[in-house]
Motif scaffolding. Structure first.
Motif, PDB file in Angstrom:
ATOM      1  N   ALA A   7      42.304  21.114 -10.940  1.00  0.00           N
ATOM      2  CA  ALA A   7      40.936  20.410 -11.063  1.00  0.00           C
ATOM      3  C   ALA A   7      40.582  20.503  -9.591  1.00  0.00           C
ATOM      4  N   ALA A   8      42.131  20.534  -8.390  1.00  0.00           N
ATOM      5  CA  ALA A   8      41.899  20.226  -7.082  1.00  0.00           C
ATOM      6  C   ALA A   8      40.995  21.279  -6.851  1.00  0.00           C
ATOM      7  N   GLY A   9      40.883  23.204  -7.174  1.00  0.00           N
ATOM      8  CA  GLY A   9      40.855  23.161  -6.671  1.00  0.00           C
ATOM      9  C   GLY A   9      42.051  24.615  -5.686  1.00  0.00           C
ATOM     10  N   HIS A  10      42.544  23.751  -4.838  1.00  0.00           N
ATOM     11  CA  HIS A  10      42.970  24.766  -4.331  1.00  0.00           C
ATOM     12  C   HIS A  10      44.747  24.988  -5.044  1.00  0.00           C
ATOM     13  N   GLY A  11      44.678  24.703  -6.354  1.00  0.00           N
ATOM     14  CA  GLY A  11      45.979  24.521  -6.962  1.00  0.00           C
ATOM     15  C   GLY A  11      47.426  23.544  -6.987  1.00  0.00           C
ATOM     16  N   TRP A  12      47.223  22.841  -5.767  1.00  0.00           N
ATOM     17  CA  TRP A  12      48.027  21.665  -5.620  1.00  0.00           C
ATOM     18  C   TRP A  12      47.806  20.968  -6.109  1.00  0.00           C
ATOM     19  N   THR A  13      49.106  19.673  -6.985  1.00  0.00           N
ATOM     20  CA  THR A  13      49.165  18.267  -7.232  1.00  0.00           C
ATOM     21  C   THR A  13      49.965  17.418  -5.871  1.00  0.00           C
ATOM     22  N   LEU A  14      49.229  17.079  -5.364  1.00  0.00           N
ATOM     23  CA  LEU A  14      49.687  16.344  -4.424  1.00  0.00           C
ATOM     24  C   LEU A  14      50.467  14.963  -4.771  1.00  0.00           C
TER      25      LEU A  14
END
Length: 74
Positions: free
Chosen positions: A20-27
């Motif tokens: 969902a973020a588009g960059h693959g990372w969960t922040l």
């Protein structure tokens, strides 16, 4: 809930949020307790990757705020 069910749940959440973020990372702001503890256990098993300094700097620039940590599925 069994430990493997909990781990699977965390991995699914990480995948969904990263996509969902588009960059693959969960922040750092996207997980609620007790997930950070589960993330640590998953990292020890090699199932997830914690962002290093350079990745966090890039994510901070993208987000416009300081990113303390980020995680993605390995």
């Amino acid at each position: 809930m069994r430990s493997w069910e909990s781990a699977l749940s965390v991995l699914e959440a990480l995948c969904e949020r990263g996509q969902a973020a588009g960059h693959g990372w969960t922040l750092d702001t996207e997980l609620v307790p007790p997930h950070p503890q589960h993330v640590s256990a998953l990292e020890n098993q090699g199932l997830v990757e914690l962002a290093g300094r350079e990745d966090r700097a890039e994510l901070s620039a993208l987000e416009g705020r300081f990113v303390r940590w980020a995680v993605r599925s390995a």
